[in-house]
Design a protein around this motif. Structure first.
Motif, PDB file in Angstrom:
ATOM      1  N   GLY A 101     -40.375  31.958  38.950  1.00 51.94           N
ATOM      2  CA  GLY A 101     -40.644  30.728  39.687  1.00 51.94           C
ATOM      3  C   GLY A 101     -41.266  30.961  41.040  1.00 51.94           C
ATOM      4  N   TYR A 102     -40.928  32.057  41.693  1.00 47.34           N
ATOM      5  CA  TYR A 102     -41.444  32.307  43.041  1.00 47.34           C
ATOM      6  C   TYR A 102     -42.863  32.865  43.012  1.00 47.34           C
ATOM      7  N   GLY A 104     -45.034  33.072  40.295  1.00 46.71           N
ATOM      8  CA  GLY A 104     -45.985  32.342  39.469  1.00 46.71           C
ATOM      9  C   GLY A 104     -46.985  33.275  38.822  1.00 46.71           C
ATOM     10  N   ASP A 108     -45.032  34.773  35.963  1.00 47.50           N
ATOM     11  CA  ASP A 108     -44.426  33.596  35.337  1.00 47.50           C
ATOM     12  C   ASP A 108     -44.782  33.525  33.859  1.00 47.50           C
ATOM     13  N   ARG A 159     -35.811  29.287  36.892  1.00 40.82           N
ATOM     14  CA  ARG A 159     -37.258  29.268  37.162  1.00 40.82           C
ATOM     15  C   ARG A 159     -37.687  27.908  37.687  1.00 40.82           C
ATOM     16  N   SER A 160     -37.233  26.845  37.022  1.00 35.98           N
ATOM     17  CA  SER A 160     -37.621  25.494  37.453  1.00 35.98           C
ATOM     18  C   SER A 160     -37.070  25.179  38.837  1.00 35.98           C
ATOM     19  N   THR A 162     -36.319  27.307  41.179  1.00 35.16           N
ATOM     20  CA  THR A 162     -37.000  28.149  42.164  1.00 35.16           C
ATOM     21  C   THR A 162     -38.366  27.573  42.512  1.00 35.16           C
ATOM     22  N   ARG A 163     -39.083  27.078  41.525  1.00 35.68           N
ATOM     23  CA  ARG A 163     -40.406  26.486  41.793  1.00 35.68           C
ATOM     24  C   ARG A 163     -40.276  25.298  42.724  1.00 35.68           C
ATOM     25  N   SER A 164     -39.188  24.551  42.584  1.00 35.88           N
ATOM     26  CA  SER A 164     -38.969  23.414  43.481  1.00 35.88           C
ATOM     27  C   SER A 164     -38.642  23.884  44.888  1.00 35.88           C
ATOM     28  N   THR A 166     -39.529  26.641  46.385  1.00 32.76           N
ATOM     29  CA  THR A 166     -40.629  27.326  47.083  1.00 32.76           C
ATOM     30  C   THR A 166     -41.462  26.367  47.924  1.00 32.76           C
ATOM     31  N   GLU A 167     -41.350  25.055  47.642  1.00 26.61           N
ATOM     32  CA  GLU A 167     -42.100  24.065  48.433  1.00 26.61           C
ATOM     33  C   GLU A 167     -41.309  23.577  49.634  1.00 26.61           C
TER      34      GLU A 167
END
Length: 736
Positions: A101-102, A104, A108, A159-160, A162-164, A166-167
């Motif tokens: 997630g971080y 990508g 990823d 993963r999901s 972490t992607r959130s 990172t913003e």
């Protein structure tokens, strides 16, 4: 990170309840066994398939094991596996999902592809296929296998999340400050998803326990003799056996309506129900090693022998130390047209390490004694030998006899603390002699009598000093009555220690000289002073029993061939020499003070000059260090002395060592003489040093050593090291 994770964990009610329940289960699993004296390996042979009672809280299973102890042991193993699997899977999922997630991009894509691929595979089937190949490895390999297929779904969620994250501003700020990505993941990303990971890990423990239980139920997980919840569910499932028998014509299941109290009746039931050409017997807690049946069957068919026999080992549990049973009979393949061609075959009284032609047994009406008859193997074997079959022997190990000396309820052969056991053995031996003599097998009957002296008598005399006065008196009287029926030729044929013991018992109306008898009955035997002589100067047992002549010790007498080897040294016990060993253990170094007694001038004639003291680990007979010292004669010329350095530190450093466990070590010695002979001897434990010692250790901080006398009076050591050993010993004493 710890404070944030703890705060979020406490706020999550489900996580707290789940962790609390898990903690209670662990407390029950690991504290519950201290409430009973039964271990999960103990067998109560007097309580098979019993309902719950004050003795066995949950009852017993089909072989007499305590179900309460079994359940707690199974709970321990299953919870431990579940916790380790959940921990490993969560760590793997956290790392893989957070990195995907971080970072990508290709990271990823590759991680997602791997997750999807593993999710497609049938995990249960793959583990079932792979796990049998790992049976020889530690059970931790099974844990790794479960964890390898249990992290994917958690990784996708991580993963999901972490992607959130990172913003978020705090992650962007860390990036702009040049913080390393892995540090950002560990310090900023994972703490913010810690509550999810804790809840997921708690749930994963239950899932891992279910997976382990299912796999172990079908035989793909934890393997006997170890226990888990899955093996407990599968154990004793009579209905499953019946179902298997309906689809497998070679299998027949017999259900007895009541406990016969002995092994003879169930075995006779099996013989009557058997339809195959050959039969074998297997006790429920023992093992037939791979290749055992083919080896025996091939020998029986090749030589047309109705009886084929192979080597057996006594496996001491839980140490798993293998001791060969009657090894001299099975060193080389052999064929005997009749048992009288090899009378020594009577020494192997077991029936389980042999294959029998069913027609031979039924044709001669050979069965076991019915009902509660102990030592039924003795009688069955005598009936087989009396029928004079052709016998083929193979050197292959065909039977593993499990021995649990620390069990709360001992097996019949080990439960010798009651004189009734000796009475039952005498009854069985009298029956053996009668069967062989009635069949005209005089050579076999004579060999059976000699075997009784060399084996049975020595074994019980070795323990006689540990019994009560009432036991000794009754045992002595029973033994005198039994030996009175022996012929002098049968007594004379026994080894020197055994025939001397028999003559002392016959000559004395009451128990006497128990310390000397115990030492002489040990293996190897040691004859303690005083060394008396009769009117003609011949060696005798004592001034009180001058009629007991010690034949073989006078000048010019032929010395008996040794009937056993001295472990750890290349020397045989040619003479029953007594060596006193006084251990002196201190902080600086250990010493062993030896005193070697002369034996009617026999040792002085050989000229002893040096002594080698060897240590060998009892569990696997691994040799330890050998210490050598020069022997110095005493002023009166009746003995020799030596001081041997004793360094215990290497004992905990050898390959296969278990430093935290008290490990027994046996000590033996070899006397080297000027005439070139080497005499193997045991060491008699004497002195004030026979106690526990706490010694400093440079490498492990503390070394625990306890010199102690064995049942036969020989010197042995228990050695452990490290703080963990102190804790374990304290816990065991608390449990007792």
């Amino acid at each position: 990170m710890n404070r944030i994770a703890l705060r979020r964990f406490v706020r999550n009610t489900n996580a707290v309840l789940g962790a609390g329940l898990l903690l209670l289960l662990f407390l029950l699993a690991f504290a519950g066994p201290y409430l009973t004296h039964w271990s999960h390996t103990d067998i109560d042979y007097t309580a098979l398939r019993q309902p719950p009672s004050t003795t066995h809280w949950f009852g017993t299973n089909s072989i007499g094991q305590d179900v309460y102890a079994q359940v707690l042991r199974g709970l321990q193993k299953s919870l431990l596996i579940g916790l380790l699997v959940a921990f490993l899977a969560t760590v793997l999922a956290s790392f893989a999902g957070a990195c995907a997630g971080y970072f990508g991009g290709w990271t990823d894509r590759l991680t997602t592809l791997l997750i999807d691929l593993l999710l497609v595979f049938p995990a249960f089937l793959i583990i079932a296929i792979v796990s049998p190949r790992l049976r020889s490895a530690n059970w931790l390999a099974f844990v790794g296998l479960l964890a390898a297929f249990g992290w994917m779904l958690t990784a996708r969620v991580v993963r999901s999340m972490t992607r959130s994250l990172t913003e978020r501003d705090f992650v962007r700020a860390a990036r702009l400050m040049g913080v390393h990505p892995l540090r950002i993941i560990v310090r900023h990303v994972l703490p913010n998803i810690a509550s999810f990971l804790i809840v997921d890990a708690t749930i994963a423990v239950g899932g891992a326990v279910m997976s382990e239980t299912g796999l172990s139920y079908f035989g793909f997980g934890v393997q006997p003799p170890d226990v888990s919840l899955g093996t407990l569910i599968a154990d004793g499932t009579g209905a499953a056996l019946d179902a298997l028998a309906r689809s497998e014509p070679r299998l027949r299941v017999l259900h007895r309506g009541e406990n016969s109290g002995g092994c003879g009746s169930p075995r006779n039931d099996g013989l009557r129900a058997a339809a195959g050409r050959y039969v074998m017997f297997l006790d429920s807690d023992d093992v037939l090693p791979p290749g055992a049946v083919p080896a025996l069957l091939a020998a029986a068919l090749r030589h047309g022998a109705p009886v084929a026999a192979g080597a057996c080992v006594r496996r001491e549990l839980p140490a798993r130390r293998d001791v060969p049973w009657q090894p001299a009979l099975y060193r080389e393949p052999a064929v005997y047209d009749t048992p009288e061609a090899a009378p020594q075959l009577v020494r192997d009284t077991l029936c389980v390490n042999k294959l029998y032609a069913r027609d031979f047994l039924t044709g001669h009406a050979i069965t076991f004694p019915e009902g509660r008859y102990h030592y039924e193997d003795f009688v069955f074997t005598a009936r087989v030998l009396a029928a004079a079959p052709k016998i083929a022997t193979v050197p292959d190990t065909v039977y593993v006899w499990h021995v649990r000396r620390a069990a709360a309820k001992q097996s019949i052969s080990l439960d010798r603390k009651d004189v009734a056991n000796w009475r039952q053995r005498l009854q069985a031996h009298r029956t053996v002699l009668r069967i062989l003599k009635d069949a005209g097998r005089k050579a076999l009957a004579r060999a059976a009598a000699t075997k009784f002296l060399d084996h049975d008598l020595r074994m019980y005399v070795r323990e006689l000093h540990t019994r009560s006065a009432d036991y000794r008196a009754e045992w002595w009287q029973l033994t005198r009555e039994h030996l009175a029926g022996f012929e002098e030729a049968e007594v004379a044929a026994a080894q020197a220690p055994a025939r001397w013991l028999a003559r002392v018992v016959l000559a004395s109306p009451a128990p006497c000289d128990l310390d000397r008898l115990t030492q002489l009955a040990a293996r190897p035997g040691r004859l303690l002073p005083p060394y008396a002589t009769g009117p003609d100067g011949a060696p005798v047992w004592s001034a009180e029993l001058p009629e007991v002549r010690l034949d073989g010790l006078a000048a010019g007498d032929a010395v008996d061939a040794a009937d056993e080897d001295v472990p750890g040294l290349d020397a045989s016990p040619r003479l029953p020499v007594a060596v006193d060993a006084d251990p002196v253990l201190g902080a600086a170094r250990g010493l062993l003070r030896l005193r070697v007694h002369d034996l009617y001038g026999q040792l002085a004639a050989a000229g002893p000059v040096s002594v080698d003291v060897a240590l060998h680990r009892r569990r696997d007979d691994r040799p330890g260090p050998v210490h050598t010292a020069t022997l110095t004669p005493t002023a009166d010329g009746t003995a020799w002395t030596a001081t041997v350095a004793l360094d215990l530190t290497p004992l905990t450093e050898l390959p296969g060592s278990r430093p935290a466990e008290p490990e027994p070590w046996d000590l033996t010695a070899r006397l080297t003489c000027t005439d070139g002979t080497a005499i193997g001897v045991g060491l008699r434990a004497v002195g004030t040093g026979l106690r526990r010692h706490v010694l400093p250790s440079r490498r492990r901080l503390v070394l625990l050593a306890q010199p102690y006398p064995t049942t036969g009076g020989a010197l042995a050591l228990r050695v452990a090291s490290g703080p963990r050993s102190v804790w374990r010993i304290a816990a065991r004493r608390l449990r007792r």
